[in-house]
Design a protein around this motif. Structure first.
Motif, PDB file in Angstrom:
ATOM      1  N   PHE A  58       4.757  13.960  -0.172  1.00  0.00           N
ATOM      2  CA  PHE A  58       4.018  12.866   0.477  1.00  0.00           C
ATOM      3  C   PHE A  58       4.440  11.519  -0.098  1.00  0.00           C
ATOM      4  O   PHE A  58       4.559  10.532   0.644  1.00  0.00           O
ATOM      5  CB  PHE A  58       2.516  13.062   0.287  1.00  0.00           C
ATOM      6  CG  PHE A  58       1.682  11.934   0.834  1.00  0.00           C
ATOM      7  CD1 PHE A  58       1.431  11.829   2.196  1.00  0.00           C
ATOM      8  CD2 PHE A  58       1.171  10.963  -0.015  1.00  0.00           C
ATOM      9  CE1 PHE A  58       0.674  10.779   2.705  1.00  0.00           C
ATOM     10  CE2 PHE A  58       0.415   9.906   0.486  1.00  0.00           C
ATOM     11  CZ  PHE A  58       0.168   9.815   1.848  1.00  0.00           C
ATOM     12  N   SER A  59       4.690  11.467  -1.405  1.00  0.00           N
ATOM     13  CA  SER A  59       5.184  10.233  -2.010  1.00  0.00           C
ATOM     14  C   SER A  59       6.537   9.846  -1.420  1.00  0.00           C
ATOM     15  O   SER A  59       6.807   8.664  -1.179  1.00  0.00           O
ATOM     16  CB  SER A  59       5.307  10.404  -3.527  1.00  0.00           C
ATOM     17  OG  SER A  59       4.054  10.645  -4.120  1.00  0.00           O
ATOM     18  N   GLY A  60       7.399  10.856  -1.193  1.00  0.00           N
ATOM     19  CA  GLY A  60       8.682  10.578  -0.559  1.00  0.00           C
ATOM     20  C   GLY A  60       8.515  10.052   0.851  1.00  0.00           C
ATOM     21  O   GLY A  60       9.225   9.136   1.284  1.00  0.00           O
ATOM     22  N   LEU A  61       7.560  10.622   1.593  1.00  0.00           N
ATOM     23  CA  LEU A  61       7.259  10.124   2.932  1.00  0.00           C
ATOM     24  C   LEU A  61       6.809   8.669   2.869  1.00  0.00           C
ATOM     25  O   LEU A  61       7.238   7.829   3.684  1.00  0.00           O
ATOM     26  CB  LEU A  61       6.184  10.993   3.576  1.00  0.00           C
ATOM     27  CG  LEU A  61       5.768  10.660   5.016  1.00  0.00           C
ATOM     28  CD1 LEU A  61       5.334  11.925   5.747  1.00  0.00           C
ATOM     29  CD2 LEU A  61       4.638   9.638   5.056  1.00  0.00           C
ATOM     30  N   SER A  62       5.958   8.339   1.894  1.00  0.00           N
ATOM     31  CA  SER A  62       5.460   6.973   1.750  1.00  0.00           C
ATOM     32  C   SER A  62       6.589   6.016   1.394  1.00  0.00           C
ATOM     33  O   SER A  62       6.607   4.866   1.862  1.00  0.00           O
ATOM     34  CB  SER A  62       4.373   6.933   0.670  1.00  0.00           C
ATOM     35  OG  SER A  62       3.315   7.811   0.989  1.00  0.00           O
ATOM     36  N   TRP A  63       7.530   6.484   0.578  1.00  0.00           N
ATOM     37  CA  TRP A  63       8.698   5.667   0.259  1.00  0.00           C
ATOM     38  C   TRP A  63       9.512   5.410   1.532  1.00  0.00           C
ATOM     39  O   TRP A  63      10.032   4.316   1.743  1.00  0.00           O
ATOM     40  CB  TRP A  63       9.539   6.376  -0.789  1.00  0.00           C
ATOM     41  CG  TRP A  63      10.592   5.530  -1.436  1.00  0.00           C
ATOM     42  CD1 TRP A  63      10.941   4.249  -1.122  1.00  0.00           C
ATOM     43  CD2 TRP A  63      11.448   5.910  -2.507  1.00  0.00           C
ATOM     44  NE1 TRP A  63      11.955   3.811  -1.929  1.00  0.00           N
ATOM     45  CE2 TRP A  63      12.278   4.813  -2.788  1.00  0.00           C
ATOM     46  CE3 TRP A  63      11.579   7.082  -3.256  1.00  0.00           C
ATOM     47  CZ2 TRP A  63      13.244   4.859  -3.795  1.00  0.00           C
ATOM     48  CZ3 TRP A  63      12.540   7.121  -4.251  1.00  0.00           C
ATOM     49  CH2 TRP A  63      13.366   6.021  -4.523  1.00  0.00           C
ATOM     50  N   GLY A  64       9.614   6.426   2.383  1.00  0.00           N
ATOM     51  CA  GLY A  64      10.304   6.236   3.653  1.00  0.00           C
ATOM     52  C   GLY A  64       9.613   5.192   4.517  1.00  0.00           C
ATOM     53  O   GLY A  64      10.268   4.368   5.176  1.00  0.00           O
ATOM     54  N   VAL A  65       8.275   5.204   4.529  1.00  0.00           N
ATOM     55  CA  VAL A  65       7.525   4.172   5.254  1.00  0.00           C
ATOM     56  C   VAL A  65       7.846   2.795   4.690  1.00  0.00           C
ATOM     57  O   VAL A  65       8.101   1.828   5.433  1.00  0.00           O
ATOM     58  CB  VAL A  65       6.014   4.441   5.170  1.00  0.00           C
ATOM     59  CG1 VAL A  65       5.212   3.259   5.721  1.00  0.00           C
ATOM     60  CG2 VAL A  65       5.651   5.715   5.927  1.00  0.00           C
ATOM     61  N   ALA A  66       7.827   2.689   3.363  1.00  0.00           N
ATOM     62  CA  ALA A  66       8.111   1.408   2.723  1.00  0.00           C
ATOM     63  C   ALA A  66       9.525   0.927   3.048  1.00  0.00           C
ATOM     64  O   ALA A  66       9.747  -0.263   3.302  1.00  0.00           O
ATOM     65  CB  ALA A  66       7.931   1.533   1.211  1.00  0.00           C
ATOM     66  N   ASN A  67      10.495   1.847   3.044  1.00  0.00           N
ATOM     67  CA  ASN A  67      11.866   1.468   3.399  1.00  0.00           C
ATOM     68  C   ASN A  67      11.942   0.929   4.814  1.00  0.00           C
ATOM     69  O   ASN A  67      12.632  -0.057   5.092  1.00  0.00           O
ATOM     70  CB  ASN A  67      12.795   2.683   3.265  1.00  0.00           C
ATOM     71  CG  ASN A  67      13.063   3.059   1.829  1.00  0.00           C
ATOM     72  OD1 ASN A  67      12.905   2.245   0.921  1.00  0.00           O
ATOM     73  ND2 ASN A  67      13.465   4.293   1.608  1.00  0.00           N
ATOM     74  N   THR A  68      11.220   1.582   5.726  1.00  0.00           N
ATOM     75  CA  THR A  68      11.229   1.161   7.127  1.00  0.00           C
ATOM     76  C   THR A  68      10.623  -0.218   7.283  1.00  0.00           C
ATOM     77  O   THR A  68      11.146  -1.082   8.006  1.00  0.00           O
ATOM     78  CB  THR A  68      10.457   2.178   7.987  1.00  0.00           C
ATOM     79  OG1 THR A  68      11.045   3.478   7.818  1.00  0.00           O
ATOM     80  CG2 THR A  68      10.503   1.794   9.456  1.00  0.00           C
ATOM     81  N   VAL A  80       0.833  -1.204   0.000  1.00  0.00           N
ATOM     82  CA  VAL A  80       0.000   0.000   0.000  1.00  0.00           C
ATOM     83  C   VAL A  80       0.865   1.250   0.000  1.00  0.00           C
ATOM     84  O   VAL A  80       0.584   2.225  -0.717  1.00  0.00           O
ATOM     85  CB  VAL A  80      -0.956  -0.010   1.209  1.00  0.00           C
ATOM     86  CG1 VAL A  80      -1.680   1.323   1.333  1.00  0.00           C
ATOM     87  CG2 VAL A  80      -1.966  -1.145   1.075  1.00  0.00           C
ATOM     88  N   ALA A  81       1.949   1.237   0.796  1.00  0.00           N
ATOM     89  CA  ALA A  81       2.820   2.414   0.878  1.00  0.00           C
ATOM     90  C   ALA A  81       3.462   2.722  -0.467  1.00  0.00           C
ATOM     91  O   ALA A  81       3.481   3.878  -0.914  1.00  0.00           O
ATOM     92  CB  ALA A  81       3.891   2.205   1.950  1.00  0.00           C
ATOM     93  N   VAL A  82       3.987   1.682  -1.131  1.00  0.00           N
ATOM     94  CA  VAL A  82       4.659   1.897  -2.415  1.00  0.00           C
ATOM     95  C   VAL A  82       3.657   2.074  -3.547  1.00  0.00           C
ATOM     96  O   VAL A  82       3.737   3.016  -4.335  1.00  0.00           O
ATOM     97  CB  VAL A  82       5.622   0.723  -2.720  1.00  0.00           C
ATOM     98  CG1 VAL A  82       6.088   0.784  -4.169  1.00  0.00           C
ATOM     99  CG2 VAL A  82       6.829   0.768  -1.804  1.00  0.00           C
ATOM    100  N   GLY A  83       2.692   1.153  -3.638  1.00  0.00           N
ATOM    101  CA  GLY A  83       1.799   1.152  -4.783  1.00  0.00           C
ATOM    102  C   GLY A  83       0.795   2.285  -4.786  1.00  0.00           C
ATOM    103  O   GLY A  83       0.581   2.936  -5.817  1.00  0.00           O
ATOM    104  N   VAL A  84       0.173   2.545  -3.648  1.00  0.00           N
ATOM    105  CA  VAL A  84      -0.887   3.551  -3.577  1.00  0.00           C
ATOM    106  C   VAL A  84      -0.338   4.909  -3.183  1.00  0.00           C
ATOM    107  O   VAL A  84      -0.517   5.910  -3.898  1.00  0.00           O
ATOM    108  CB  VAL A  84      -1.988   3.115  -2.582  1.00  0.00           C
ATOM    109  CG1 VAL A  84      -3.116   4.147  -2.558  1.00  0.00           C
ATOM    110  CG2 VAL A  84      -2.528   1.734  -2.939  1.00  0.00           C
TER     111      VAL A  84
END
Length: 315
Positions: free
Chosen positions: A168-178, A86-90
Motif C-alpha cells: 500500500f505504501s508503494g501504491l501511495s508512492w505511485g500516487v505521489a509520483n503521478t 498526504v500521499a507521501v507523508g501519511v
C-alpha cells in the motif's frame, strides 16, 4: 523515491550531458542511494523510542521548519501540494513506519516498496492513456513472483499484514509520483518543503487517536534518547531534503535514463544494512524473492534500451 556559468557560450550543465557520469557525480548518486537504503535501519532504531505516526509527524515538522520561511511556494495548485503531502507523508511513510514497527523487517520493506514502479505505470495507463507493453506485463509478473515468495514465508518478523501495508505504501508512492508529474518543471525541494505542511496535521491526529493521546505523545517526545532525535533529523534532512535536492541536481545535469536506474540499488543497501546492523537473517528464500523483484524492475527499466541497442523491434 528531480529539481551553474558559461564556457564558450555554452551552459556548463550541457557539458555534463554525456553517456556516462563523472566520478564525482557517480559518487553523489551512490551517496543518495546509500542514504535511502540504509534509512530503513534508521527507521527501525528510531521506532524503539517513537510510535510510528508520531515519528512520521516529527519527520515532516523538521522538513517543513525552518525552510518554509526561506522558500517561496512553488507555482502549483494547493490541491496538488495537499495530495502529494498526504500521499507521501501519511499513506507512504506513516503506513510504512507502522509496518516496520514489528510487522515486516526493514530489509524486506526496502525491497517491497519498489513496487511503486508498477503502480506508477498503472496510474499512467489510467490517467494518461498510456498502454501496457508486453515487456512491462512480463516485468510485473516476475516481480509478483518475488512478492508471492515473501507472502509464503511470513513469520514473526514479516507478517502478511506488514507485506500488504508496504505494498500500500508503494501504491501511495505511485500516487505521489503521478501528482508530482502534473506539477511540471519546478523546484522540487521547495515542493517537498511546502507539501510537508499537509502531512503533519493528519499524522498528528492519527497519533493522538491511536498512540495514547497527548499524554503518550508528550511522554515519547520527553523520554526519547538523543539517538532517536538524530534519527528524526536524518529522516527530515538526510533522507527527505538532501535526497530530493541532490537527486534533483543530478537530474538537471544528466538525462533521466542515465541517472534513474540508480535507485535499483536501494534494496541492496537496505537488505545489506539490515543484515549488518540489525542481524536480519538472509535465508535463501529471501534472496530468491529479492532476485525476482529486482529482475522485474530491471526488465521494466532497461528492456527498451536493450532492444534499441541490439537493433530489435520492441515487443
Amino acid at each position: 523515491m528531480q529539481n551553474c556559468s558559461r564556457v564558450n557560450s555554452a551552459p556548463i550543465q550541457n557539458l555534463y550531458r554525456t553517456d556516462r557520469l563523472p566520478v564525482s557525480h557517480l559518487l553523489l548518486a551512490l551517496a543518495i542511494v546509500a542514504v535511502w537504503g540504509t534509512n530503513f535501519v534508521v527507521i527501525k532504531v528510531s521506532l524503539e523510542a517513537f510510535p510510528p505516526f508520531l515519528f512520521a509527524a516529527l519527520r515532516y515538522i523538521f522538513a517543513l521548519l525552518p525552510l518554509v520561511f526561506f522558500f517561496a511556494k512553488p507555482k502549483v495548485p494547493w490541491w496538488n501540494l495537499c495530495v502529494y503531502g498526504v500521499a507521501v507523508g501519511v499513506c507512504q511513510f506513516g503506513v510504512m513506519y507502522f509496518a516496520i514497527d514489528g510487522r515486516i523487517s526493514p530489509g524486506l520493506a526496502s525491497l517491497v516498496i519498489q513496487t511503486q514502479v508498477f503502480f506508477t505505470i498503472g496510474f499512467a495507463m489510467f490517467f494518461a492513456n498510456e498502454r501496457l507493453k508486453l515487456y512491462q506485463a512480463m516485468a510485473v509478473a516476475i516481480a509478483l513472483i518475488g512478492l508471492l515468495i515473501i507472502a509464503l514465508h511470513t513469520d514473526s518478523t514479516t507478517t502478511f499484514l506488514g507485506l500488504a501495508l508496504v505494498v500500500f505504501s508503494g501504491l501511495s508512492w505511485g500516487v505521489a509520483n503521478t501528482v508530482s508529474r502534473r506539477a511540471g518543471s519546478i523546484n522540487m525541494l521547495s515542493y517537498v518543503v511546502w507539501a510537508s505542511a499537509f502531512a503533519i496535521p493528519p499524522l498528528l491526529l492519527i497519533s493522538f487517536v491511536f498512540e495514547g493521546g497527548w499524554g503518550g505523545m508528550s511522554l515519547a517526545i520527553a523520554s526519547a534518547p538523543i539517538g532517536a532525535w538524530l534519527g528524526v533529523l536524518w529522516q527530515a534532512w538526510g533522507n527527505t531534503l538532501f535526497g530530493y535536492a541532490a537527486w534533483a541536481w543530478l537530474l538537471s545535469k544528466h538525462s533521466a535514463a542515465l541517472v534513474a536506474p540508480a535507485p535499483l540499488l536501494v534494496p541492496i543497501f537496505g537488505i545489506g544494512a539490515s543484515a549488518y546492523f540489525l542481524s536480519e537473517p538472509l535465508p535463501t528464500w529471501k534472496l530468491y524473492a529479492a532476485g525476482f523483484v529486482m529482475i522485474g524492475l530491471v526488465i521494466n527499466l532497461f528492456w527498451p534500451t536493450l532492444v534499441a541497442k541490439f537493433g530489435r523491434n520492441a515487443v
